[in-house]
Design a protein around this motif. Structure first.
Motif, short mmCIF file in Angstrom:
data_model
loop_
_atom_site.label_atom_id
_atom_site.label_comp_id
_atom_site.label_asym_id
_atom_site.label_seq_id
_atom_site.Cartn_x
_atom_site.Cartn_y
_atom_site.Cartn_z
N GLU A 115 114.97 46.93 2.76
CA GLU A 115 116.06 46.68 3.70
C GLU A 115 115.52 46.50 5.12
O GLU A 115 116.13 45.83 5.95
CB GLU A 115 117.06 47.84 3.66
CG GLU A 115 117.76 48.04 2.33
CD GLU A 115 118.76 46.95 2.03
OE1 GLU A 115 119.16 46.24 2.98
OE2 GLU A 115 119.17 46.80 0.86
N LEU A 116 114.37 47.12 5.39
CA LEU A 116 113.75 47.02 6.71
C LEU A 116 112.71 45.92 6.79
O LEU A 116 112.49 45.35 7.86
CB LEU A 116 113.11 48.37 7.08
CG LEU A 116 114.03 49.58 7.10
CD1 LEU A 116 113.24 50.84 7.40
CD2 LEU A 116 115.16 49.40 8.12
N ASP A 117 112.07 45.65 5.66
CA ASP A 117 111.01 44.64 5.60
C ASP A 117 111.07 43.98 4.22
O ASP A 117 110.79 44.63 3.22
CB ASP A 117 109.64 45.28 5.84
CG ASP A 117 108.52 44.24 5.92
OD1 ASP A 117 108.74 43.08 5.55
OD2 ASP A 117 107.42 44.61 6.37
N SER A 118 111.43 42.71 4.20
CA SER A 118 111.62 42.01 2.92
C SER A 118 110.32 41.84 2.14
O SER A 118 110.34 41.51 0.96
CB SER A 118 112.24 40.63 3.16
OG SER A 118 111.42 39.85 4.02
N GLU A 125 100.47 54.35 -8.09
CA GLU A 125 99.43 55.34 -8.37
C GLU A 125 99.26 56.32 -7.21
O GLU A 125 99.04 57.52 -7.43
CB GLU A 125 98.11 54.63 -8.67
CG GLU A 125 98.11 53.82 -9.97
CD GLU A 125 96.75 53.24 -10.27
OE1 GLU A 125 95.81 53.48 -9.48
OE2 GLU A 125 96.62 52.57 -11.31
N THR A 126 99.35 55.82 -6.00
CA THR A 126 99.19 56.68 -4.83
C THR A 126 100.52 57.08 -4.21
O THR A 126 100.55 57.81 -3.21
CB THR A 126 98.35 55.97 -3.76
OG1 THR A 126 99.00 54.74 -3.39
CG2 THR A 126 96.96 55.66 -4.29
N LEU A 127 101.63 56.59 -4.80
CA LEU A 127 102.97 56.90 -4.31
C LEU A 127 103.13 56.48 -2.84
O LEU A 127 103.65 57.22 -2.01
CB LEU A 127 103.29 58.39 -4.46
CG LEU A 127 103.22 58.96 -5.88
CD1 LEU A 127 103.55 60.45 -5.88
CD2 LEU A 127 104.18 58.21 -6.80
N GLN A 128 102.70 55.25 -2.55
CA GLN A 128 102.77 54.74 -1.19
C GLN A 128 103.57 53.44 -1.14
O GLN A 128 103.57 52.67 -2.10
CB GLN A 128 101.37 54.49 -0.63
CG GLN A 128 100.53 55.75 -0.48
CD GLN A 128 99.15 55.45 0.07
OE1 GLN A 128 98.89 54.36 0.60
NE2 GLN A 128 98.25 56.41 -0.05
N VAL A 129 104.23 53.23 -0.01
CA VAL A 129 104.99 52.00 0.24
C VAL A 129 104.48 51.40 1.54
O VAL A 129 104.35 52.10 2.55
CB VAL A 129 106.50 52.29 0.33
CG1 VAL A 129 107.25 51.04 0.77
CG2 VAL A 129 107.03 52.78 -1.01
N TYR A 130 104.22 50.09 1.51
CA TYR A 130 103.67 49.41 2.68
C TYR A 130 104.67 48.38 3.20
O TYR A 130 105.20 47.58 2.45
CB TYR A 130 102.36 48.72 2.32
CG TYR A 130 101.74 47.93 3.45
CD1 TYR A 130 101.56 48.51 4.70
CD2 TYR A 130 101.34 46.61 3.27
CE1 TYR A 130 101.00 47.78 5.75
CE2 TYR A 130 100.77 45.88 4.31
CZ TYR A 130 100.61 46.48 5.54
OH TYR A 130 100.06 45.77 6.58
N LEU A 131 104.95 48.45 4.51
CA LEU A 131 105.82 47.49 5.18
C LEU A 131 104.93 46.63 6.08
O LEU A 131 104.62 47.03 7.22
CB LEU A 131 106.88 48.20 6.02
CG LEU A 131 107.99 48.96 5.27
CD1 LEU A 131 107.47 50.25 4.65
CD2 LEU A 131 109.16 49.27 6.19
N PRO A 132 104.48 45.47 5.61
CA PRO A 132 103.49 44.68 6.36
C PRO A 132 103.99 44.18 7.71
O PRO A 132 103.24 44.15 8.68
CB PRO A 132 103.17 43.52 5.41
CG PRO A 132 104.35 43.43 4.51
CD PRO A 132 104.85 44.82 4.35
N ASN A 133 105.24 43.75 7.77
CA ASN A 133 105.76 43.22 9.04
C ASN A 133 105.87 44.30 10.12
O ASN A 133 105.74 44.01 11.31
CB ASN A 133 107.12 42.56 8.83
CG ASN A 133 107.01 41.31 7.96
OD1 ASN A 133 106.01 40.61 8.00
ND2 ASN A 133 108.05 41.04 7.17
#
Length: 220
Positions: A115-118, A125-133
Motif C-alpha cells: 500500500e505504501l510501495d507498489s 527466510e529472513t522474515l524481511q520486507v523491502y520497500l525499494p522506492n
C-alpha cells in the motif's frame, strides 16, 4: 515472613490486569496492533505497583510527605509517568503485534507495505520486507511461544507519518488473518487468576489490616 496484604494489592493488581489482557487476546484468537511507545507505556503500567513498593519506598521523600501528606504520591506518580513517557518517546520507532507470530505477520506486513510501495517484496527466510522506492527494510521479529511480533526497520526512520500509515494498513491486513491452532494464552490467564485469588483471599481475610496499612502507607 509473609508479605503484608496491602503490599500484595499494590504490587500485583496492575500486573494481573496486564497479564489478563494479553492472555485474553491470545486465547480469543484476535490480533492487536499497536505502537512501540504504547507497548512501553502498558509495560510501565504493569510494573507500577512493583515500583511503588520497591524504589518508591526506598527513595520516598519523607520530608516532603511531612508537609504535603498524601499529595506527595501524586508528584511521585507524575514523575514516574514522565520517566515512562520519556522512554516511550525516545525508543526506536516500531510496531508491536499481539496474538500473531512473526511468520503469521509476514504476509500482512507485505500487503501493508504494498500500500505504501507498489514494488515492495519480501524474503520469507529472513522474515524481511523491502520497500525499494522508500529505501526501507522492515523485519518481523518476536517470540513465537507467546504470539508476539515486533515490526522494526533497519534504517533509523523517525517520520511519524510513515509509521502511522503502516500502522493503519497493517491493522486492516492483520484483521483478516486467522489465529494459529491451538489458541494459546491459558497459562498466562491461569497465572493471573492464581495471583488474583491470592490477593483477594489475603485482602478479605485481613481486611482490617488492609485498611490500616493503606492509611499508613498513603498518609505518612
Amino acid at each position: 515472613m509473609s508479605i503484608e496484604p496491602i503490599y500484595l494489592l499494590i504490587a500485583l493488581l496492575p500486573l494481573i490486569a496486564y497479564l489478563l489482557l494479553l492472555g485474553m487476546i491470545r486465547i480469543s484468537g484476535r490480533v492487536l496492533v499497536t505502537t512501540g511507545g504504547r507497548d512501553i507505556a502498558a509495560l510501565g503500567f504493569s510494573v507500577a505497583g512493583l515500583v511503588a513498593i520497591g524504589p518508591g519506598e526506598l527513595f520516598f521523600p519523607k520530608a516532603a510527605a511531612g508537609v504535603f501528606g498524601g499529595w506527595v504520591w501524586l508528584a511521585l506518580a507524575t514523575f514516574y509517568g514522565l520517566i515512562v513517557s520519556l522512554l516511550a518517546l525516545t525508543a526506536r520507532p516500531r510496531l508491536v503485534v499481539y496474538g500473531r507470530t512473526p511468520e503469521q505477520m509476514l504476509t500482512p506486513l507485505l500487503e501493508a507495505a504494498l500500500e505504501l510501495d507498489s514494488e515492495a517484496s519480501c524474503d520469507r527466510e529472513t522474515l524481511q520486507v523491502y520497500l525499494p522506492n522508500l529505501r526501507v527494510h522492515l523485519r518481523a521479529s518476536g517470540h513465537q511461544a507467546i504470539d508476539t511480533t515486533s515490526i522494526e526497520s533497519f534504517e533509523p526512520i523517525a517520520a511519524a507519518a510513515f509509521w502511522g500509515k503502516l500502522l493503519g494498513h497493517l491493522r486492516d491486513k492483520a484483521a483478516t488473518t486467522t489465529a494459529a491452532a491451538p489458541r494459546r494464552g491459558g497459562t498466562m490467564i491461569a497465572v493471573a487468576l492464581v495471583m488474583g485469588t491470592l490477593v483477594v483471599w489475603r485482602a478479605i481475610a485481613e481486611r482490617q489490616q488492609v485498611v490500616e496499612g493503606f492509611r499508613e502507607w498513603l498518609w505518612r
